[in-house]
Each structure stands twice: as structure tokens, then as C-alpha cells.
Design a protein around this motif. Structure first.
Motif, PDB file in Angstrom:
ATOM      1  N   UNK A 128       0.840  -1.207   0.000  1.00 34.92           N
ATOM      2  CA  UNK A 128       0.000   0.000   0.000  1.00 34.92           C
ATOM      3  C   UNK A 128       0.866   1.246   0.000  1.00 34.92           C
ATOM      4  N   UNK A 129       0.325   2.298  -0.593  1.00 32.88           N
ATOM      5  CA  UNK A 129       0.993   3.603  -0.531  1.00 32.88           C
ATOM      6  C   UNK A 129      -0.028   4.673  -0.885  1.00 32.88           C
ATOM      7  N   UNK A 130       0.263   5.877  -0.461  1.00 29.19           N
ATOM      8  CA  UNK A 130      -0.641   6.994  -0.743  1.00 29.19           C
ATOM      9  C   UNK A 130       0.196   8.166  -1.240  1.00 29.19           C
ATOM     10  N   UNK A 131      -0.133   8.620  -2.434  1.00 28.12           N
ATOM     11  CA  UNK A 131       0.545   9.774  -3.022  1.00 28.12           C
ATOM     12  C   UNK A 131      -0.482  10.902  -3.129  1.00 28.12           C
ATOM     13  N   UNK A 132      -0.325  11.971  -2.352  1.00 27.87           N
ATOM     14  CA  UNK A 132      -1.344  13.028  -2.325  1.00 27.87           C
ATOM     15  C   UNK A 132      -1.688  13.585  -3.707  1.00 27.87           C
ATOM     16  N   UNK A 133      -0.698  13.619  -4.604  1.00 30.13           N
ATOM     17  CA  UNK A 133      -0.927  14.216  -5.915  1.00 30.13           C
ATOM     18  C   UNK A 133      -1.344  13.207  -6.984  1.00 30.13           C
ATOM     19  N   UNK A 134      -1.490  11.946  -6.620  1.00 31.21           N
ATOM     20  CA  UNK A 134      -1.875  10.959  -7.629  1.00 31.21           C
ATOM     21  C   UNK A 134      -3.310  11.169  -8.067  1.00 31.21           C
ATOM     22  N   UNK A 135      -3.570  10.805  -9.311  1.00 39.94           N
ATOM     23  CA  UNK A 135      -4.927  10.968  -9.837  1.00 39.94           C
ATOM     24  C   UNK A 135      -5.843   9.845  -9.386  1.00 39.94           C
ATOM     25  N   UNK A 136      -5.285   8.622  -9.269  1.00 35.73           N
ATOM     26  CA  UNK A 136      -6.110   7.448  -9.029  1.00 35.73           C
ATOM     27  C   UNK A 136      -5.728   6.729  -7.736  1.00 35.73           C
ATOM     28  N   UNK A 137      -6.712   6.063  -7.175  1.00 35.09           N
ATOM     29  CA  UNK A 137      -6.514   5.105  -6.103  1.00 35.09           C
ATOM     30  C   UNK A 137      -6.874   3.728  -6.657  1.00 35.09           C
ATOM     31  N   UNK A 138      -5.980   2.751  -6.502  1.00 37.88           N
ATOM     32  CA  UNK A 138      -6.209   1.374  -6.966  1.00 37.88           C
ATOM     33  C   UNK A 138      -6.415   0.507  -5.734  1.00 37.88           C
ATOM     34  N   UNK A 139      -7.536  -0.192  -5.662  1.00 35.77           N
ATOM     35  CA  UNK A 139      -7.808  -1.019  -4.485  1.00 35.77           C
ATOM     36  C   UNK A 139      -8.268  -2.405  -4.902  1.00 35.77           C
ATOM     37  N   UNK A 140      -7.983  -3.370  -4.039  1.00 38.56           N
ATOM     38  CA  UNK A 140      -8.525  -4.709  -4.172  1.00 38.56           C
ATOM     39  C   UNK A 140      -9.821  -4.770  -3.376  1.00 38.56           C
ATOM     40  N   UNK A 141     -10.890  -5.216  -4.007  1.00 39.06           N
ATOM     41  CA  UNK A 141     -12.224  -5.222  -3.391  1.00 39.06           C
ATOM     42  C   UNK A 141     -12.591  -6.651  -3.003  1.00 39.06           C
ATOM     43  N   UNK A 142     -12.796  -6.881  -1.714  1.00 35.86           N
ATOM     44  CA  UNK A 142     -12.992  -8.224  -1.176  1.00 35.86           C
ATOM     45  C   UNK A 142     -14.457  -8.632  -1.241  1.00 35.86           C
ATOM     46  N   UNK A 143     -14.698  -9.761  -1.914  1.00 38.27           N
ATOM     47  CA  UNK A 143     -16.072 -10.281  -2.004  1.00 38.27           C
ATOM     48  C   UNK A 143     -16.372 -11.298  -0.917  1.00 38.27           C
ATOM     49  N   UNK A 144     -15.357 -11.752  -0.178  1.00 37.84           N
ATOM     50  CA  UNK A 144     -15.543 -12.872   0.738  1.00 37.84           C
ATOM     51  C   UNK A 144     -16.600 -12.594   1.803  1.00 37.84           C
ATOM     52  N   UNK A 145     -16.732 -11.328   2.199  1.00 35.66           N
ATOM     53  CA  UNK A 145     -17.725 -10.945   3.213  1.00 35.66           C
ATOM     54  C   UNK A 145     -18.684  -9.872   2.708  1.00 35.66           C
ATOM     55  N   UNK A 146     -18.723  -9.713   1.394  1.00 36.40           N
ATOM     56  CA  UNK A 146     -19.553  -8.705   0.714  1.00 36.40           C
ATOM     57  C   UNK A 146     -19.121  -7.271   1.022  1.00 36.40           C
ATOM     58  N   UNK A 147     -17.958  -7.082   1.601  1.00 33.49           N
ATOM     59  CA  UNK A 147     -17.541  -5.721   1.958  1.00 33.49           C
ATOM     60  C   UNK A 147     -17.249  -4.858   0.741  1.00 33.49           C
ATOM     61  N   UNK A 148     -17.092  -5.462  -0.441  1.00 36.41           N
ATOM     62  CA  UNK A 148     -16.910  -4.677  -1.660  1.00 36.41           C
ATOM     63  C   UNK A 148     -18.090  -3.738  -1.920  1.00 36.41           C
ATOM     64  N   UNK A 149     -19.240  -4.062  -1.354  1.00 38.17           N
ATOM     65  CA  UNK A 149     -20.432  -3.245  -1.595  1.00 38.17           C
ATOM     66  C   UNK A 149     -20.415  -1.935  -0.816  1.00 38.17           C
TER      67      UNK A 149
END
Length: 403
Positions: A128-149
Motif C-alpha cells: 500500500x501507498x498513498x501519493x497526495x498528488x496521484x490521480x487514481x486510487x487502486x484497491x482490491x475489493x474483497x467479495x468474501x464478506x460482501x464488503x466490496x459493496x
């Protein structure tokens, strides 16, 4: 410097986990006062929770954990991730298989973007990393517990859809409905060609045909999914595709650990029959000698329901050794008669006479592999538990091959 989360106190229960550690890292970058505990490092106690902190937990942390009984306000990790997806336009990757690799490909192909991935991106050395000036955030969305919703994606990717988490989903239709709801939350959707039923206007991906160091047709599909998302993000697809030529993979995803007794040792998180089959096929594509598979079943419920499919997948190897079930949150008493031996039997049913060893314990597996591995073999250690420690231990203590 005033950050978005300055003055906020966040306490992470299970901070050593790959998902939680990434969130904690980003929270600190955003100015929060971060604390945490982990079972493997000091354990859990109510006294670990600082006064005034919000307690962040995952679905793996039960409600009776002492750090969740202090009366402090609680936040599921997905709620915190959802907050992050509202701070930047987000590409969210989900699916039964390939989430971590596809997310890692996006991170590698779009350098400088913010990200949270469920495994180490080997080219960056972190998850993981956070760049304040980046345009995009890339995330992995977990379906195992429906938390992607809970997330707020701009672009949503679903790599594939199978029934895997049997304690969460009642049927394949239930899985489909959840992924469809996830895709509906996004401006643009990217899906495998057989999943257009999930969203009528979704963009489909095929199979990447450019240079790609990680083996297997499944990884060519993962790369195509990542590039389709990059196209929809308005980024330079040709440059991104060129960067994939030196993609180093993700941690525990066909990760070459080293050599042991002349055999190449590869570790993979494969814990579903489809993943096991794809990993063995990827090993075959490397033109190795024998493929020796050490498999650790994960969860009694999955082992019980998918036993036959696991056996059929493992039968694609030349030699198989099976550990006992890694129980995670389940107990053997609730699944009488289900063990790693169940997988041994179904593997022999799928291919009678093949060499299959009921290792059961880590010590027995190590002894078997030390006696079995030959020059030119490729050893796969597969599973979502702690099977990876065996391959790393063999590499660390390897003797010169004498065969």
C-alpha cells in the motif's frame, strides 16, 4: 502539514494482516495517530486500545475479541477503505480469483498512483501507498464478506465469478447478484467475456498477447483486465502494456522462492480448485521437469464442498503431498470426517496410482520433500494458510543436490 485525517486516532486489531497493515500505513500518511495489535506479536488486550481511538477490525476478528469489547467506536476495515475511495477516483478490482495479481499489475503499469492491495507488489516492495498528488486510487475489493459493496469505485473490475465462500453465499446466483451490485456502483465496469450478464454496458477483456514474465493463461487475462481499466481511466495503454514486460508479480502469487536440492520452489496462494488447476498449468508452461505439488486445504467447509474438484486439479501434477486443513475460523468438530486425507483420496480417485503422500504435518511434509525432490523439479507450495513456510524453510536449509 494538515492532513485529511489529522487528529484522528485509529487502532487496528490484527494490524499484521496484509489488508490491515496497508490501511494502517495509509492512515498514518493521511495524518492519523495509528496504533495496533496482532495475535502473533503480543496478542490482544483491552488495554491496547488508546483512549479516544476508533477500533478498526476485519471480518476475521470476532465480536468477543477483548479489543472490541471496550465500548470504543468501531469501524469495519471496509468502512475505512470506503472512506479512502471517496478521496480519489478509484479503480476497484474484485473477482473470485486474480484480484491481487490484477491490482498489482495496475499498480506496476500506472506508477505513482495510490493503492491498497491484498499482497505485496513485488516491484514496489509493499502492499500500500498513498501519493497526495496521484490521480487514481487502486484497491482490491474483497467479495468474501460482501464488503466490496461499501466501496465507491469509479471503475469496477470483476475478473471472474465462482462460488467459493460458502459461509457467505448460498448459491452462484447469490455471488452474481453481489458482483452485479458492485459493478452498478461504478461509472464504468470491466468484466470477463462470460460475465456481461452482470452489467449490460460492461466492457469486456480478452487475453493480453504482449511480453509478460508471469506464466499462465490466467495471468494473460488478468493483464488484459488491467489494461482495459487503464484505457477507461484515460491513461496511456501502450505505455502501460510496455511496463508489464517487467512485471515482477505479487507476493504469494506464483512467487519463485528459490531452489532446494536442485528444484525450483514456487509459492502460490491458490486455495480454490480453479486456482490450483491454473497454478499447476502455469508450472507446466515453464518446461520444468516433474511438478511436485504440496497443498494445504484452507477451511473445512471449502474442503468438504470442493473435495472432488481439488482432487481433479491436483491430479495434473506429477507428485502430490497434502497437509491437514488450515482451519482459520472453523473447527474440526463441526466437520467430522473432513481432513487433508479427504483430498488425498479424491486425488487418487481422479488419477489412480499416482504418487500422493498424506503428509498431515509440516514436519512430515519437509521430510518427504527432502527425500523426494530431484534436480529440475518444480515444487509448488499452495494454500492460503502457512504452507509457504515449508518452501522457504527448504530453500533456507537446502543442501547441494545429490541426485
Amino acid at each position: 502539514m494538515n492532513q485529511p485525517w489529522s487528529g484522528r486516532k485509529l487502532h487496528f486489531v490484527g494490524i499484521g494482516g496484509v489488508g490491515m497493515s496497508g490501511l494502517a500505513k495509509v492512515a498514518r500518511i493521511l495524518g492519523a495517530d495509528v496504533t495496533g495489535s496482532d495475535r502473533a506479536q503480543g496478542g490482544h488486550a483491552a488495554s491496547n486500545v488508546p483512549a479516544g481511538a476508533e477500533v478498526v477490525y476485519s471480518s476475521a476478528i470476532p465480536a468477543d475479541n477483548p479489543e472490541r469489547t471496550t465500548g470504543a467506536p468501531e469501524l469495519h476495515r471496509a468502512d475505512l477503505l470506503a472512506e479512502l475511495t471517496q478521496l480519489k477516483p478509484t479503480i476497484a478490482v474484485s473477482g473470485t480469483h486474480g484480484k491481487t495479481t490484477t491490482s498489482s499489475m495496475l499498480v506496476h503499469a500506472l506508477p505513482g498512483q495510490s493503492y491498497l492491495v491484498g499482497g505485496e507488489v513485488r516491484s514496489t516492495g509493499t502492499n500500500a501507498d498513498w501519493h497526495p498528488d496521484s490521480e487514481w486510487l487502486i484497491v482490491e475489493a474483497d467479495e468474501s464478506d460482501r464488503s466490496l459493496l461499501k466501496l465507491h469505485p469509479t471503475i469496477a473490475v470483476v475478473t471472474n465469478a465462482e462460488l467459493d465462500h460458502h459461509t457467505t453465499y448460498a448459491s452462484s446466483r447469490d455471488v452474481d447478484e453481489t458482483f452485479a451490485a458492485f459493478l452498478a456502483r461504478a461509472r464504468d465496469a470491466v468484466v470477463a467475456p462470460d460475465l456481461t450478464r452482470l452489467r449490460a454496458d460492461a466492457h469486456v477483456f480478452g487475453e493480453f498477447d504482449g511480453p509478460l514474465p508471469v506464466p499462465g493463461a490466467h495471468n494473460r487475462r488478468n493483464a488484459a483486465a488491467a489494461l482495459k481499466a487503464i484505457e477507461l481511466a484515460g491513461e496511456d495503454v501502450a505505455a502501460a502494456a510496455a511496463r508489464l514486460a517487467d512485471f515482477q508479480g505479487a507476493g504469494r502469487r506464483f512467487e519463485v522462492v528459490g531452489e532446494a536440492q536442485g528444484a525450483t520452489v514456487v509459492d502460490d496462494y491458490a486455495h480454490h480448485p480453479t486456482e490450483v488447476r491454473a497454478t499447476i498449468e502455469a508450472a507446466r508452461s515453464r518446461d520444468a521437469g516433474r511438478v511436485v505439488a504440496l497443498f494445504q486445504p484452507h477451511l473445512f467447509s471449502r474442503t468438504q464442498r470442493e473435495a472432488m474438484a481439488f482432487g481433479q486439479a491436483l491430479a495434473g501434477a506429477d507428485v502430490v503431498a497434502v497437509l491437514d486443513v488450515y482451519p482459520a475460523r472453523e473447527t474440526a468438530a463441526d466437520y467430522p470426517g473432513v481432513s487433508g486425507l479427504t483430498i488425498v483420496r479424491t486425488t487418487l480417485d481422479a488419477r489412480p496410482g499416482m504418487p500422493v503422500f498424506w503428509a498431515k504435518t509440516h514436519a512430515a511434509a519437509r521430510r518427504f520433500l527432502q527425500d523426494t525432490l530431484q534436480n529440475g523439479d518444480l515444487l509448488l507450495t499452495m494454500g492460503a494458510g502457512d504452507v509457504n513456510t515449508i518452501g522457504r524453510d527448504l530453500v533456507a536449509h537446502s543442501e547441494a543436490p545429490g541426485r
